[in-house]
Design an enzyme around this catalytic site. Structure first.
Site, PDB file in Angstrom:
ATOM      1  CB  CYS A 200      -0.931  -0.001   1.207  1.00 32.43           C
ATOM      2  SG  CYS A 200      -2.039   1.431   1.272  1.00 32.43           S
TER       3      CYS A 200
ATOM      4  CB  CYS B  56      -6.923  -0.550   6.848  1.00 36.42           C
ATOM      5  SG  CYS B  56      -6.606  -0.546   5.058  1.00 36.42           S
TER       6      CYS B  56
END
Length: 347
Positions: free
Chosen positions: A90, A193
Protein backbone atom coordinates in the site's frame (compact mmCIF):
# COMPACT_ATOMS: atom_id res chain seq x y z
CA UNK A 1 12.96 25.38 -3.25
CA UNK A 2 11.34 28.62 -2.15
CA UNK A 3 7.77 28.34 -0.83
CA UNK A 4 7.05 24.72 -1.87
CA UNK A 5 3.49 23.46 -1.92
CA UNK A 6 2.94 20.61 0.56
CA UNK A 7 0.12 18.08 0.47
CA UNK A 8 -0.46 16.16 3.71
CA UNK A 9 -2.26 12.81 3.65
CA UNK A 10 -4.74 12.95 6.52
CA UNK A 11 -6.21 9.71 7.86
CA UNK A 12 -8.02 11.44 10.73
CA UNK A 13 -5.66 10.01 13.36
CA UNK A 14 -3.41 11.91 15.76
CA UNK A 15 -0.17 11.29 13.82
CA UNK A 16 -1.31 12.85 10.56
CA UNK A 17 -3.19 15.59 12.44
CA UNK A 18 -0.04 16.69 14.31
CA UNK A 19 1.94 16.39 11.07
CA UNK A 20 -0.51 18.76 9.40
CA UNK A 21 -0.22 21.20 12.30
CA UNK A 22 3.60 21.19 12.11
CA UNK A 23 3.54 21.72 8.34
CA UNK A 24 1.08 24.61 8.63
CA UNK A 25 3.50 26.42 10.92
CA UNK A 26 6.51 25.78 8.68
CA UNK A 27 5.24 26.27 5.12
CA UNK A 28 3.06 28.91 3.50
CA UNK A 29 1.20 26.58 1.13
CA UNK A 30 -0.31 23.42 2.64
CA UNK A 31 -3.42 21.42 1.77
CA UNK A 32 -4.79 18.10 2.95
CA UNK A 33 -5.84 14.94 1.14
CA UNK A 34 -7.95 12.22 2.69
CA UNK A 35 -8.26 9.09 0.56
CA UNK A 36 -10.82 6.33 0.86
CA UNK A 37 -10.38 2.62 0.11
CA UNK A 38 -13.99 1.45 0.20
CA UNK A 39 -13.39 -0.46 3.44
CA UNK A 40 -13.90 2.33 5.96
CA UNK A 41 -16.29 1.71 8.84
CA UNK A 42 -16.70 5.44 9.38
CA UNK A 43 -15.82 8.41 7.22
CA UNK A 44 -13.52 11.05 8.64
CA UNK A 45 -15.12 14.45 9.27
CA UNK A 46 -13.13 16.58 6.84
CA UNK A 47 -14.78 19.86 7.89
CA UNK A 48 -13.70 19.09 11.47
CA UNK A 49 -10.12 18.57 10.27
CA UNK A 50 -10.17 21.75 8.17
CA UNK A 51 -11.33 23.87 11.13
CA UNK A 52 -8.52 22.54 13.34
CA UNK A 53 -5.74 22.82 10.78
CA UNK A 54 -6.75 25.94 8.91
CA UNK A 55 -6.26 24.60 5.39
CA UNK A 56 -8.53 22.81 2.88
CA UNK A 57 -8.84 19.02 2.85
CA UNK A 58 -9.97 17.14 -0.25
CA UNK A 59 -11.38 13.62 -0.27
CA UNK A 60 -10.06 11.29 -2.99
CA UNK A 61 -11.67 7.94 -3.82
CA UNK A 62 -8.93 5.34 -4.39
CA UNK A 63 -11.16 2.31 -3.84
CA UNK A 64 -10.70 0.90 -7.36
CA UNK A 65 -6.91 0.96 -7.42
CA UNK A 66 -6.74 -0.11 -3.74
CA UNK A 67 -8.81 -3.18 -4.59
CA UNK A 68 -6.60 -3.96 -7.56
CA UNK A 69 -3.16 -3.25 -6.11
CA UNK A 70 -3.58 -4.18 -2.43
CA UNK A 71 -6.59 -6.40 -1.77
CA UNK A 72 -6.14 -8.65 -4.79
CA UNK A 73 -2.41 -8.86 -4.11
CA UNK A 74 -3.21 -9.90 -0.54
CA UNK A 75 -5.64 -12.61 -1.64
CA UNK A 76 -3.50 -13.97 -4.46
CA UNK A 77 -0.41 -14.16 -2.28
CA UNK A 78 -2.28 -16.19 0.34
CA UNK A 79 -3.65 -18.50 -2.36
CA UNK A 80 -0.06 -19.11 -3.49
CA UNK A 81 0.80 -20.38 -0.02
CA UNK A 82 2.65 -17.23 0.99
CA UNK A 83 2.02 -14.59 3.64
CA UNK A 84 1.63 -11.06 2.24
CA UNK A 85 2.35 -7.75 3.90
CA UNK A 86 -0.30 -5.43 2.41
CA UNK A 87 0.91 -2.34 4.29
CA UNK A 88 4.25 -2.40 2.46
CA UNK A 89 2.51 -2.71 -0.90
CA UNK A 90 0.00 0.00 0.00
CA UNK A 91 2.81 2.43 0.83
CA UNK A 92 4.59 1.70 -2.43
CA UNK A 93 1.59 1.57 -4.78
CA UNK A 94 -1.11 3.67 -3.14
CA UNK A 95 0.12 6.29 -0.65
CA UNK A 96 3.40 7.08 -2.36
CA UNK A 97 2.35 5.85 -5.77
CA UNK A 98 -1.14 6.85 -6.88
CA UNK A 99 -1.76 9.42 -4.12
CA UNK A 100 1.59 11.11 -4.73
CA UNK A 101 0.72 11.48 -8.42
CA UNK A 102 -2.66 12.95 -7.55
CA UNK A 103 -1.07 15.38 -5.09
CA UNK A 104 1.40 16.50 -7.76
CA UNK A 105 -1.44 16.98 -10.25
CA UNK A 106 -3.13 19.17 -7.62
CA UNK A 107 -0.01 21.36 -7.49
CA UNK A 108 1.98 19.81 -4.64
CA UNK A 109 5.76 19.65 -4.72
CA UNK A 110 5.85 17.19 -1.80
CA UNK A 111 3.54 14.71 -0.09
CA UNK A 112 3.73 14.45 3.70
CA UNK A 113 2.41 11.71 5.98
CA UNK A 114 2.45 10.93 9.70
CA UNK A 115 4.92 8.04 9.45
CA UNK A 116 7.65 7.54 12.03
CA UNK A 117 10.75 7.34 9.83
CA UNK A 118 13.51 9.63 8.55
CA UNK A 119 14.43 10.59 4.98
CA UNK A 120 18.03 11.60 4.28
CA UNK A 121 17.98 13.71 1.14
CA UNK A 122 20.24 13.22 -0.78
CA UNK A 123 23.57 11.41 -0.41
CA UNK A 124 26.01 11.57 -3.35
CA UNK A 125 28.48 9.01 -4.65
CA UNK A 126 30.69 11.04 -7.05
CA UNK A 127 32.69 8.03 -8.21
CA UNK A 128 29.42 6.47 -9.40
CA UNK A 129 28.01 9.79 -10.65
CA UNK A 130 24.81 9.09 -8.76
CA UNK A 131 22.97 10.26 -5.66
CA UNK A 132 20.32 8.66 -3.50
CA UNK A 133 17.62 9.69 -1.10
CA UNK A 134 17.46 7.02 1.53
CA UNK A 135 15.48 5.98 4.55
CA UNK A 136 16.50 5.73 8.19
CA UNK A 137 14.68 4.44 11.23
CA UNK A 138 12.47 6.78 13.20
CA UNK A 139 13.82 7.89 16.57
CA UNK A 140 11.04 6.13 18.49
CA UNK A 141 12.02 2.42 18.54
CA UNK A 142 8.48 1.44 19.54
CA UNK A 143 6.93 3.22 16.54
CA UNK A 144 9.62 3.03 13.86
CA UNK A 145 7.89 2.36 10.52
CA UNK A 146 10.93 2.13 8.24
CA UNK A 147 10.16 -1.57 7.68
CA UNK A 148 6.82 -0.71 6.07
CA UNK A 149 8.40 2.00 3.89
CA UNK A 150 11.39 -0.05 2.73
CA UNK A 151 10.19 -0.67 -0.84
CA UNK A 152 10.02 3.04 -1.63
CA UNK A 153 12.45 4.10 -4.34
CA UNK A 154 14.86 7.02 -4.15
CA UNK A 155 12.65 8.87 -6.66
CA UNK A 156 9.66 8.48 -4.35
CA UNK A 157 11.61 9.49 -1.23
CA UNK A 158 12.70 12.73 -2.95
CA UNK A 159 9.07 13.87 -2.96
CA UNK A 160 8.12 12.84 0.59
CA UNK A 161 8.18 14.64 3.96
CA UNK A 162 7.83 12.92 7.35
CA UNK A 163 7.19 15.72 9.88
CA UNK A 164 7.34 13.26 12.81
CA UNK A 165 10.82 12.01 11.88
CA UNK A 166 12.49 13.29 15.05
CA UNK A 167 9.60 12.71 17.45
CA UNK A 168 8.42 9.92 19.71
CA UNK A 169 4.77 8.96 20.05
CA UNK A 170 4.37 10.43 23.54
CA UNK A 171 5.65 13.81 22.29
CA UNK A 172 3.10 13.71 19.47
CA UNK A 173 0.27 12.98 21.90
CA UNK A 174 1.39 15.77 24.26
CA UNK A 175 1.62 18.26 21.40
CA UNK A 176 -1.88 17.32 20.25
CA UNK A 177 -3.27 17.94 23.74
CA UNK A 178 -1.39 21.22 24.20
CA UNK A 179 -2.63 22.57 20.85
CA UNK A 180 -6.17 21.23 21.34
CA UNK A 181 -5.94 18.95 18.32
CA UNK A 182 -8.58 16.23 18.46
CA UNK A 183 -8.35 13.32 15.98
CA UNK A 184 -11.35 12.54 13.82
CA UNK A 185 -10.56 8.86 14.52
CA UNK A 186 -9.38 8.53 18.15
CA UNK A 187 -8.48 4.83 17.75
CA UNK A 188 -5.14 3.81 16.26
CA UNK A 189 -5.35 2.35 12.77
CA UNK A 190 -5.02 -1.44 12.56
CA UNK A 191 -2.48 -3.31 10.46
CA UNK A 192 -4.91 -4.78 7.91
CA UNK A 193 -7.32 -1.92 7.41
CA UNK A 194 -9.64 -3.80 5.05
CA UNK A 195 -10.27 -6.79 7.37
CA UNK A 196 -12.18 -5.52 10.40
CA UNK A 197 -12.78 -8.80 12.24
CA UNK A 198 -9.25 -10.21 11.81
CA UNK A 199 -10.76 -13.22 9.97
CA UNK A 200 -8.29 -13.52 7.08
CA UNK A 201 -9.49 -16.97 5.89
CA UNK A 202 -13.13 -15.92 5.86
CA UNK A 203 -12.31 -12.73 3.98
CA UNK A 204 -10.40 -14.63 1.30
CA UNK A 205 -13.10 -17.26 0.80
CA UNK A 206 -15.84 -14.65 0.59
CA UNK A 207 -13.92 -12.44 -1.84
CA UNK A 208 -13.02 -15.31 -4.15
CA UNK A 209 -16.29 -17.24 -3.83
CA UNK A 210 -14.35 -20.32 -2.78
CA UNK A 211 -15.22 -23.25 -0.54
CA UNK A 212 -12.72 -24.68 1.97
CA UNK A 213 -10.48 -27.35 0.41
CA UNK A 214 -9.55 -30.06 2.95
CA UNK A 215 -6.21 -31.85 2.67
CA UNK A 216 -3.57 -33.77 4.59
CA UNK A 217 -1.22 -32.58 7.30
CA UNK A 218 2.14 -34.36 7.23
CA UNK A 219 5.22 -34.28 9.44
CA UNK A 220 8.78 -33.81 8.16
CA UNK A 221 8.95 -37.52 7.31
CA UNK A 222 5.87 -37.07 5.05
CA UNK A 223 3.77 -39.17 7.42
CA UNK A 224 0.09 -38.18 7.46
CA UNK A 225 -0.80 -37.05 10.98
CA UNK A 226 -4.04 -35.17 10.42
CA UNK A 227 -6.09 -33.03 8.07
CA UNK A 228 -6.63 -29.34 7.43
CA UNK A 229 -9.64 -27.44 6.12
CA UNK A 230 -7.86 -25.08 3.73
CA UNK A 231 -4.26 -23.97 3.32
CA UNK A 232 -5.33 -20.33 3.17
CA UNK A 233 -5.73 -20.51 6.96
CA UNK A 234 -2.02 -21.02 7.60
CA UNK A 235 1.30 -19.21 7.49
CA UNK A 236 4.87 -20.36 8.09
CA UNK A 237 5.65 -20.63 11.80
CA UNK A 238 1.97 -20.75 12.84
CA UNK A 239 1.14 -22.89 15.87
CA UNK A 240 -2.59 -22.39 16.37
CA UNK A 241 -5.15 -24.31 14.34
CA UNK A 242 -3.06 -27.38 13.47
CA UNK A 243 -4.92 -29.61 15.96
CA UNK A 244 -2.64 -32.65 15.79
CA UNK A 245 -1.90 -34.09 19.26
CA UNK A 246 1.77 -34.75 19.98
CA UNK A 247 4.30 -34.66 22.81
CA UNK A 248 5.07 -31.03 21.91
CA UNK A 249 3.35 -28.45 19.71
CA UNK A 250 3.56 -28.56 15.93
CA UNK A 251 4.37 -25.50 13.82
CA UNK A 252 3.78 -24.89 10.12
CA UNK A 253 6.98 -25.68 8.20
CA UNK A 254 5.80 -25.63 4.57
CA UNK A 255 2.63 -24.92 2.60
CA UNK A 256 2.35 -27.08 -0.53
CA UNK A 257 -0.42 -25.48 -2.58
CA UNK A 258 0.11 -27.78 -5.58
CA UNK A 259 -0.66 -30.92 -3.59
CA UNK A 260 -2.84 -29.26 -0.93
CA UNK A 261 -0.55 -30.49 1.85
CA UNK A 262 0.39 -28.76 5.10
CA UNK A 263 3.81 -29.82 6.39
CA UNK A 264 4.46 -29.30 10.09
CA UNK A 265 7.43 -29.66 12.41
CA UNK A 266 8.48 -29.11 15.99
CA UNK A 267 9.84 -25.71 17.00
CA UNK A 268 13.47 -26.86 16.91
CA UNK A 269 13.07 -27.70 13.19
CA UNK A 270 11.61 -24.34 12.23
CA UNK A 271 14.87 -22.42 11.86
CA UNK A 272 16.68 -21.71 8.58
CA UNK A 273 19.96 -19.96 7.77
CA UNK A 274 19.20 -18.92 4.18
CA UNK A 275 16.42 -17.28 2.21
CA UNK A 276 15.94 -16.35 -1.44
CA UNK A 277 14.87 -12.75 -2.06
CA UNK A 278 13.12 -11.27 -5.11
CA UNK A 279 11.95 -7.80 -6.21
CA UNK A 280 14.85 -6.14 -4.41
CA UNK A 281 14.65 -2.36 -4.01
CA UNK A 282 18.24 -1.19 -3.36
CA UNK A 283 18.93 2.43 -2.37
CA UNK A 284 22.72 2.33 -2.42
CA UNK A 285 25.52 1.76 -4.93
CA UNK A 286 25.25 -1.72 -6.43
CA UNK A 287 27.33 -4.44 -4.82
CA UNK A 288 27.41 -8.20 -5.34
CA UNK A 289 28.04 -9.12 -1.72
CA UNK A 290 27.11 -7.01 1.29
CA UNK A 291 28.39 -8.27 4.62
CA UNK A 292 27.65 -7.44 8.25
CA UNK A 293 24.16 -6.08 7.72
CA UNK A 294 21.09 -6.55 9.88
CA UNK A 295 18.12 -8.17 8.18
CA UNK A 296 14.56 -8.08 9.52
CA UNK A 297 12.30 -10.83 8.15
CA UNK A 298 9.09 -9.43 9.64
CA UNK A 299 8.09 -6.22 11.39
CA UNK A 300 8.25 -7.80 14.87
CA UNK A 301 11.63 -9.45 14.16
CA UNK A 302 14.48 -7.75 16.04
CA UNK A 303 16.83 -8.27 13.09
CA UNK A 304 19.82 -10.59 12.67
CA UNK A 305 23.39 -10.31 11.41
CA UNK A 306 23.62 -11.51 7.83
CA UNK A 307 25.28 -11.38 4.40
CA UNK A 308 23.38 -10.50 1.23
CA UNK A 309 24.35 -11.57 -2.28
CA UNK A 310 22.61 -9.65 -5.08
CA UNK A 311 22.19 -10.41 -8.77
CA UNK A 312 20.02 -7.79 -10.49
CA UNK A 313 16.70 -7.73 -8.58
CA UNK A 314 17.19 -11.12 -6.89
CA UNK A 315 19.43 -12.24 -4.08
CA UNK A 316 20.13 -14.60 -1.24
CA UNK A 317 20.42 -13.71 2.42
CA UNK A 318 22.57 -15.89 4.68
CA UNK A 319 22.20 -15.39 8.43
CA UNK A 320 25.00 -15.84 10.90
CA UNK A 321 22.57 -17.76 13.13
CA UNK A 322 19.45 -19.71 12.00
CA UNK A 323 16.21 -17.70 12.14
CA UNK A 324 12.74 -18.95 13.03
CA UNK A 325 9.91 -18.96 10.51
CA UNK A 326 11.41 -17.28 7.45
CA UNK A 327 8.13 -16.71 5.64
CA UNK A 328 7.64 -16.46 1.85
CA UNK A 329 5.69 -13.34 0.93
CA UNK A 330 7.02 -11.24 3.81
CA UNK A 331 9.58 -8.49 3.27
CA UNK A 332 13.22 -8.85 4.17
CA UNK A 333 14.56 -5.39 5.05
CA UNK A 334 18.30 -4.71 5.15
CA UNK A 335 19.81 -2.26 7.63
CA UNK A 336 23.25 -0.79 8.30
CA UNK A 337 22.88 0.85 11.70
CA UNK A 338 19.83 3.14 11.30
CA UNK A 339 19.98 3.23 7.52
CA UNK A 340 17.69 1.16 5.31
CA UNK A 341 19.89 -0.21 2.53
CA UNK A 342 17.01 -1.87 0.72
CA UNK A 343 14.40 -4.59 0.86
CA UNK A 344 12.89 -7.45 -1.10
CA UNK A 345 10.26 -10.15 -0.91
CA UNK A 346 11.10 -13.53 0.62
CA UNK A 347 10.53 -16.44 -1.79
Amino acid sequence: MKNPVIAIALSGGVDSLVSGYLLKHKYKHVFGIHFTTGYEKDRADLIYLEKQLGFPVTCIDLSHIFEEKVVQYFIQTYLEGKTPNPCIICNKEIKFGELLKIAQNMGADFLATGHYATIVNPISFPEKKISYCYLEKGVDPLKDQSYFLSLLSSDQLEKIIFPLAGMIKNDVKRLAVSKHLAPAHPKESQDICFIHDNNFPGFILKKQGLAPSPGNIVDMNKKIIGSHNGLHKFTIGQRRGINCPAGEPYYVKKIDMKNNILEVCFKRDLSEKKAEIDQINWNSPKQKNITDIITKIRYSHKGALSTLSIKESCGQIVFEEPQNAITPGQAAVFYKNARVLGAGIIQ
